[in-house]
Design an enzyme around this catalytic site. Structure first.
Site, PDB file in Angstrom:
ATOM      1  N   PHE A  89      -0.543  14.948   8.350  1.00 47.67           N
ATOM      2  CA  PHE A  89      -0.978  13.957   7.383  1.00 47.67           C
ATOM      3  C   PHE A  89      -2.490  13.901   7.418  1.00 47.67           C
ATOM      4  O   PHE A  89      -3.111  14.521   8.273  1.00 47.67           O
ATOM      5  CB  PHE A  89      -0.369  12.594   7.745  1.00 47.67           C
ATOM      6  CG  PHE A  89       0.217  11.890   6.554  1.00 47.67           C
ATOM      7  CD1 PHE A  89       1.334  12.382   5.919  1.00 47.67           C
ATOM      8  CD2 PHE A  89      -0.373  10.734   6.042  1.00 47.67           C
ATOM      9  CE1 PHE A  89       1.871  11.751   4.819  1.00 47.67           C
ATOM     10  CE2 PHE A  89       0.155  10.097   4.939  1.00 47.67           C
ATOM     11  CZ  PHE A  89       1.284  10.607   4.333  1.00 47.67           C
TER      12      PHE A  89
ATOM     13  N   GLN B  11      -8.885   0.034   0.408  1.00 50.87           N
ATOM     14  CA  GLN B  11      -8.721   1.489   0.426  1.00 50.87           C
ATOM     15  C   GLN B  11      -8.412   2.041  -0.963  1.00 50.87           C
ATOM     16  O   GLN B  11      -7.589   1.495  -1.684  1.00 50.87           O
ATOM     17  CB  GLN B  11      -7.590   1.877   1.366  1.00 50.87           C
ATOM     18  CG  GLN B  11      -7.350   3.380   1.405  1.00 50.87           C
ATOM     19  CD  GLN B  11      -6.467   3.783   2.564  1.00 50.87           C
ATOM     20  OE1 GLN B  11      -5.266   3.614   2.527  1.00 50.87           O
ATOM     21  NE2 GLN B  11      -7.075   4.298   3.614  1.00 50.87           N
TER      22      GLN B  11
ATOM     23  N   HIS C  97      -6.856   5.257  -2.655  1.00 51.38           N
ATOM     24  CA  HIS C  97      -6.091   6.471  -2.363  1.00 51.38           C
ATOM     25  C   HIS C  97      -6.597   7.566  -3.289  1.00 51.38           C
ATOM     26  O   HIS C  97      -6.750   7.336  -4.479  1.00 51.38           O
ATOM     27  CB  HIS C  97      -4.602   6.219  -2.587  1.00 51.38           C
ATOM     28  CG  HIS C  97      -3.731   7.269  -1.997  1.00 51.38           C
ATOM     29  ND1 HIS C  97      -3.642   8.524  -2.529  1.00 51.38           N
ATOM     30  CD2 HIS C  97      -2.921   7.257  -0.907  1.00 51.38           C
ATOM     31  CE1 HIS C  97      -2.803   9.249  -1.785  1.00 51.38           C
ATOM     32  NE2 HIS C  97      -2.351   8.505  -0.803  1.00 51.38           N
TER      33      HIS C  97
ATOM     34  N   LEU D  61       1.455   6.305  -7.173  1.00 49.11           N
ATOM     35  CA  LEU D  61       1.006   7.045  -5.996  1.00 49.11           C
ATOM     36  C   LEU D  61       1.592   8.452  -5.941  1.00 49.11           C
ATOM     37  O   LEU D  61       2.790   8.651  -6.076  1.00 49.11           O
ATOM     38  CB  LEU D  61       1.427   6.271  -4.740  1.00 49.11           C
ATOM     39  CG  LEU D  61       1.205   6.967  -3.400  1.00 49.11           C
ATOM     40  CD1 LEU D  61      -0.278   7.167  -3.152  1.00 49.11           C
ATOM     41  CD2 LEU D  61       1.823   6.164  -2.276  1.00 49.11           C
TER      42      LEU D  61
ATOM     43  N   GLU E  81      -0.062  11.384  -0.007  1.00 50.33           N
ATOM     44  CA  GLU E  81      -0.986  12.213   0.748  1.00 50.33           C
ATOM     45  C   GLU E  81      -0.263  13.432   1.336  1.00 50.33           C
ATOM     46  O   GLU E  81      -0.866  14.469   1.588  1.00 50.33           O
ATOM     47  CB  GLU E  81      -1.567  11.363   1.880  1.00 50.33           C
ATOM     48  CG  GLU E  81      -2.631  12.023   2.700  1.00 50.33           C
ATOM     49  CD  GLU E  81      -3.433  10.994   3.473  1.00 50.33           C
ATOM     50  OE1 GLU E  81      -4.186  10.255   2.834  1.00 50.33           O
ATOM     51  OE2 GLU E  81      -3.291  10.916   4.697  1.00 50.33           O
TER      52      GLU E  81
ATOM     53  N   ARG F 183      -8.784   9.246   3.838  1.00 51.22           N
ATOM     54  CA  ARG F 183      -8.703   8.883   2.425  1.00 51.22           C
ATOM     55  C   ARG F 183     -10.036   8.475   1.820  1.00 51.22           C
ATOM     56  O   ARG F 183     -10.332   8.808   0.671  1.00 51.22           O
ATOM     57  CB  ARG F 183      -7.701   7.739   2.262  1.00 51.22           C
ATOM     58  CG  ARG F 183      -6.290   8.233   2.427  1.00 51.22           C
ATOM     59  CD  ARG F 183      -5.300   7.113   2.381  1.00 51.22           C
ATOM     60  NE  ARG F 183      -3.949   7.669   2.510  1.00 51.22           N
ATOM     61  CZ  ARG F 183      -2.864   6.937   2.700  1.00 51.22           C
ATOM     62  NH1 ARG F 183      -2.961   5.623   2.772  1.00 51.22           N
ATOM     63  NH2 ARG F 183      -1.690   7.498   2.797  1.00 51.22           N
TER      64      ARG F 183
ATOM     65  N   HIS G 214      -5.247   1.186  -3.047  1.00 49.19           N
ATOM     66  CA  HIS G 214      -4.013   1.514  -2.344  1.00 49.19           C
ATOM     67  C   HIS G 214      -3.686   0.588  -1.178  1.00 49.19           C
ATOM     68  O   HIS G 214      -2.523   0.400  -0.837  1.00 49.19           O
ATOM     69  CB  HIS G 214      -4.102   2.944  -1.835  1.00 49.19           C
ATOM     70  CG  HIS G 214      -2.862   3.430  -1.168  1.00 49.19           C
ATOM     71  ND1 HIS G 214      -1.668   3.571  -1.843  1.00 49.19           N
ATOM     72  CD2 HIS G 214      -2.610   3.795   0.110  1.00 49.19           C
ATOM     73  CE1 HIS G 214      -0.745   4.006  -1.002  1.00 49.19           C
ATOM     74  NE2 HIS G 214      -1.276   4.138   0.192  1.00 49.19           N
TER      75      HIS G 214
ATOM     76  N   ARG H 248      -7.870   2.585   6.619  1.00 51.11           N
ATOM     77  CA  ARG H 248      -6.585   2.849   7.246  1.00 51.11           C
ATOM     78  C   ARG H 248      -6.253   4.332   7.143  1.00 51.11           C
ATOM     79  O   ARG H 248      -6.465   4.952   6.118  1.00 51.11           O
ATOM     80  CB  ARG H 248      -5.479   2.042   6.568  1.00 51.11           C
ATOM     81  CG  ARG H 248      -4.094   2.376   7.090  1.00 51.11           C
ATOM     82  CD  ARG H 248      -3.055   1.461   6.516  1.00 51.11           C
ATOM     83  NE  ARG H 248      -2.756   1.738   5.119  1.00 51.11           N
ATOM     84  CZ  ARG H 248      -1.959   2.717   4.696  1.00 51.11           C
ATOM     85  NH1 ARG H 248      -1.388   3.530   5.558  1.00 51.11           N
ATOM     86  NH2 ARG H 248      -1.727   2.890   3.410  1.00 51.11           N
TER      87      ARG H 248
END
Lengths: 240, 129, 566
Positions: C117, C230, C232, C242, C245, C276, C345, C380
């Site tokens: 990730f 955040q 994304h 979304l 990721e 991100r 996000h 995050r």
């Protein structure tokens, strides 16, 4: 500017029904949910409906669009033929107001089939329970249910017998039986073999046709039945 | 909320499975109705052979021979119901579940063939006599 | 007026709320647990979580590595003691949900599979295809049905009432019939999610309007680090849905309008799988440099996500986004490019709490996105939200149940309650200035997108403050045309907009005062991180004249801040 006509079947808090039409500019909206929000924000503040994720995963906005149950968020306006769209609340559910319906009974039915893993060693969580990819795929498709209620609206039996457990709860029963981590098969088969269980299904297959997530409840119900037949055979031969 | 049996009769934008289901129910009702009719006809035997024979003859050779058309329809309904019922029984035991729509067409084709055979012999029966 | 008492009162039916409810019910079956949500639990935004949840399951991985990834991801604003404790809580939650039936994706040998990730130094994202949040939510909800948990669905919370520094009641509107309902809990858990719908282009569900943050804030519980929002990198254009990721972690590329990969310039080691904030800024810079595509979807510029070379992985590992691209954009991800643009996000900030989930008010707990522990600091890490909901939801549930056992219900503060009831029916519903709630909301969102977005500068932030003040004035003059008591969405919207206006002010003010760039907060006029002055949490406390900001140092254990690059 090109417009679409949304003909919405509305119900007020006292149960009075009427059909109301709204003209929505075509280039402002791309899905039925966006159209409803456009109406609510600009044309009529009193329109009520449920919505949340707008990506077909939360199950809020199921409603009848052009005579068939669909998710409003994933029904694109391009996919609708003609300029006129009829929108109505989901069939077979009690209407609370406008397009919002009472789903409590549906969730109670879901709860009735014990939709959770039942294990004798419940409470010991120090490692995973092994599950091969083959075992995983045995139940995966049935775990995709978003509890939107579309199958309940599509099922013809639900229409004449509101007590019938219905496609989604029965599919959930099968989802857990087919999971190798579960040991609750006998409890669940007992529940679904009851009078309001699988025996009410006549395999019209409308639930499967209507499901937006590709769950196949009618298949699951037949699987439940064949498991029950198997169980009965076992009992017969054990007696001898 | 509760649509009742009238809901079955709405075929608009529904799949073949739904057609099979609704027709199965309708044909079932027709068959039940026929069962009583059949018993009614048979009950004439209680009044002796002559009464019964004259009733059957009146239906087969006239003046009420238009009933024969209904007999043909009855055969259609019974074969439909039987074929679909066989499919459902197999499906419920888990046989051929993935291909239940194909099976519907397959069994109904068989039903049509049997209906053809039936009609041939029925015609021969009437024509020969 | 209806009054309902529950020993443990949980606000919010998302992942943290459900996990807390189960934990409380398991901790002591004698404790009554009530879960209040403005939706049905399964309609919560948690179901939209896609990619995965980080957990140290592999012996080759280590807690320190997970902690360090998180700290580096947080741009050193995460509290290191909290993070160290947190990462140790996670693995048990993965196994627990596995025993409860969560379909975690598997290795051929039957063990739980993990994948790479963004910004992870070990592939530790445990996943259920690309529907991780959905499956975990289904598992938790179903499991919750096993216990005698009381679900109060579609109750909209309006206010937290404190008396003598103790929780007293939560006032709600029962959307079903408009009944003003007062909930009382010996302990209360806030698990109402983030505030992402302050922005127009967001991956969030429509329902994520920061109610929890605002309700707590207005009652006097401080909020922490609210300026860190955040973005994304890959929100689907034009809907903002979304695109996980995991699409990049599985090998997807980001391409500019000419089909050229550009992430090498910004993250020479990690490329597309950098954190991100880094990827989002890279995309924005590419677009600003004129290398973004445009045209097909309104005036929004975008770049492309290329999954064509990993087409064989899509059906097994990324089925949902493949389906979404098809259903919403008519794009076949197997052989076409997906248009993406950074979208709001996650709200790193939230109720000031800690890894024990306690807040400044004894008896009030916070978990999930609603809380700011702070684990996520300034940014995050992808795959670190669902595990937080599980691990800290569990902690909160137990703690709240324990608290409830040894405490009793306080006397209802009827004065404040009646005031609130009057405020709803006689103020909100009867305001008549002709302003449209939805229009105010739209203007607020446009303002936030434009002035408090990925890039921030002094002047636009000042502008934003002015705009928000003007919007607040307009808010006093709203008209709610829908007077119905049943399912009155417009009244709900009106409350939500009020909440959002308060939060927008805190976010803008925090961004304005943080004269540095850290994680998701990037100031063009202060492009460097300033550890000397700003290795601090922003604490926003309510006052009648607007938020008061104070600062509190970050806790550092063994990782001193260094240069952050991917």
């Amino acid at each position: 500017m090109e417009e679409m006509v949304f003909e919405i079947k509305r119900t007020d808090e006292n149960g009075n029904m009427k059909t109301q039409s709204y003209n929505v500019p075509k280039d402002k909206v791309s899905t039925v949910l966006e159209a409803l929000l456009y109406i609510k924000e600009n044309l009529d503040h009193s329109l009520s409906f449920r919505y949340s994720c707008r990506m077909e995963i939360c199950g809020s906005c199921a409603m009848e669009i052009n005579g068939k149950p669909h998710m409003a968020c994933s029904t694109t306006t391009d996919s609708l033929k003609g300029q006129k769209v009829t929108v109505a609340p989901l069939k077979h559910f009690k209407v609370i107001r406008d397009l919002a319906v009472d789903i409590d009974g549906f969730l109670e039915k879901y709860r009735a089939v014990k939709p959770y893993v039942i294990r004798d060693d419940d409470g010991k969580y120090d490692s995973e329970i092994l599950q091969t990819p083959e075992q995983f795929h045995e139940y995966l498709d049935y775990s995709l249910c978003i509890k939107c209620g579309i199958c309940m609206a599509a099922c013809p039996i639900e229409g004449s017998d509101p007590n019938y457990l219905g496609p989604a709860p029965l599919a959930a029963a099968w989802r857990y039986i087919a999971d190798n981590r579960d040991q609750g098969k006998k409890y669940r088969l007992e529940i679904v073999s009851g009078e309001e269980g699988t025996s009410r299904c006549h395999f019209a297959g409308e639930c499967t046709e209507a499901c937006p997530k590709g769950v196949d409840p009618s298949f699951a119900i037949q699987k439940l039945r064949s498991s029950m037949v198997g169980l009965e055979f076992q009992r017969l031969f054990r007696r001898r | 909320m509760n649509e009742g049996p009238l809901g079955w009769a709405k075929f608009y934008r529904k799949g073949v499975g739904y057609f099979a289901f609704a027709m199965h129910r309708l044909s079932g009702l027709v068959i039940v109705f026929y069962l009583y009719l059949h018993l009614f006809v048979l009950s004439h035997l209680l009044s002796g052979a002559a009464t019964y024979n004259s009733l059957v003859t009146s239906i087969t050779y006239g003046p009420y021979d238009s009933f024969l058309v209904l007999d043909v329809l009855l055969a259609l309904v019974i074969f439909y119901h039987g074929a679909n019922g066989t499919r459902l029984a197999l499906n419920e035991m888990g046989i051929g579940l993935k291909n239940h729509k194909v099976m519907f067409y397959f069994f109904e084709s068989i039903a049509v063939v049997i209906l053809g055979v039936f009609l041939y012999y029925a015609y021969m029966f009437i024509g020969a006599a | 007026m209806e009054k309902i008492r529950e020993d443990v009162l949980i606000l919010g039916g998302g992942m943290a709320g459900l996990r807390a409810a189960i934990a409380a019910a398991e901790y002591n079956p004698g404790v009554s647990v009530g879960l209040v949500s403005k939706l049905y639990p399964l309609r919560s935004h948690s179901v939209s979580a896609e990619g995965g949840t980080s957990a140290v399951l592999n012996p080759k991985d280590s807690f320190d590595l997970h902690a360090f990834d998180t700290i580096k991801g947080s741009d050193y604003l995460g509290d290191q003691d909290a993070i160290e404790e947190f990462v140790r809580l996670v693995p048990e939650q993965i196994y627990t949900t596995d025993h409860w039936g969560c379909p975690w994706s598997r290795n051929p040998d039957g063990t739980i599979s993990q994948r790479d990730f963004g910004a992870l130094s070990f592939p530790r994202a445990t996943f259920a295809a690309d529907k991780t949040g959905f499956h975990v939510m289904q598992t938790l909800f179903s499991r919750a049905l096993k216990y005698d948990i009381h679900f109060y669905n579609e109750y909209f919370a309006t206010k937290l009432i404190l008396a003598d520094g103790k929780p007293n009641a939560v006032t709600t509107i029962n959307l079903r019939n408009g009944e003003f309902t007062v909930f009382q809990g010996k302990s209360i858990i806030f698990a109402m999610g983030g505030a992402g719908r302050l922005y127009q282009f967001a991956t969030y569900a429509h329902s994520v309007t920061g109610d929890g943050d605002a309700i707590a804030y207005r009652a006097g519980i401080p909020l922490k680090d609210m300026e860190f929002i955040q973005f994304h990198p890959t929100g689907l254009v034009p809907s903002g849905i979304l695109i996980t990721e995991a699409a990049r972690a599985e090998g997807g590329y980001l391409l500019d309008k000419d089909g050229k990969r550009f992430m090498g310039t910004y993250a020479p080691h990690k490329f597309e799988t950098a954190s991100r904030d880094v990827v989002s800024r890279a995309i924005m810079w590419e677009i600003e440099a004129g290398r973004g595509a445009k045209g097909e979807y309104g005036d929004m510029d975008y770049v492309f996500l290329d999954l064509r070379h990993i087409a064989d992985k899509l059906d097994e590992r990324l089925p949902m986004i493949t389906d979404i691209a098809k259903k919403f954009n008519g794009i076949d991800a197997h052989n076409e490019l997906i248009p993406v643009h950074p979208a709001t996000h996650y709200t790193m900030g939230g109720i000031d709490s800690n890894v024990k989930t306690t807040t400044s008010i004894p008896g009030i707990y916070a978990a999930g996105e609603n809380a700011c522990v702070s684990i996520h600091g300034a940014n995050r890490l992808g795959s670190n939200s669902t595990n937080e909901c599980l691990a800290l939801g569990n902690v909160a549930g137990k703690a709240a149940a324990e608290y409830a056992v040894s405490h009793s219900f306080p006397e209802l503060d009827m004065k404040q309650i009646e005031e609130e009831e009057k405020h709803i029916w006689e103020d909100m519903l009867r305001r008549d200035g002709g302003e449209n709630v939805a229009k105010i909301r739209e203007d607020l969102r446009i303002n936030m997108d434009k002035n408090v977005g990925v890039f921030r500068t002094e002047a636009p932030l000042q502008n934003s403050l002015k705009n928000i003040a003007a919007l607040k004035e307009r808010y006093q003059k709203i008209t709610i045309e829908d007077k119905s008591s049943t399912f009155n969405l417009e009244l709900e919207w009106a409350f939500e907009v009020g909440f959002m206006l308060d939060l927008a002010e805190i976010i803008t003010l925090g961004a304005l005062q943080r004269k540095e760039s850290r994680g998701a907060h990037y100031r063009r006029d202060f492009p460097d991180r300033d550890d000397k002055n700003f290795m601090m949490h922003t604490i926003a406390t309510y006052s009648d004249n607007g938020p008061i900001l104070t600062y509190r140092p970050v806790v550092v254990t063994k990782w001193q801040p260094t240069v952050r690059s991917y």
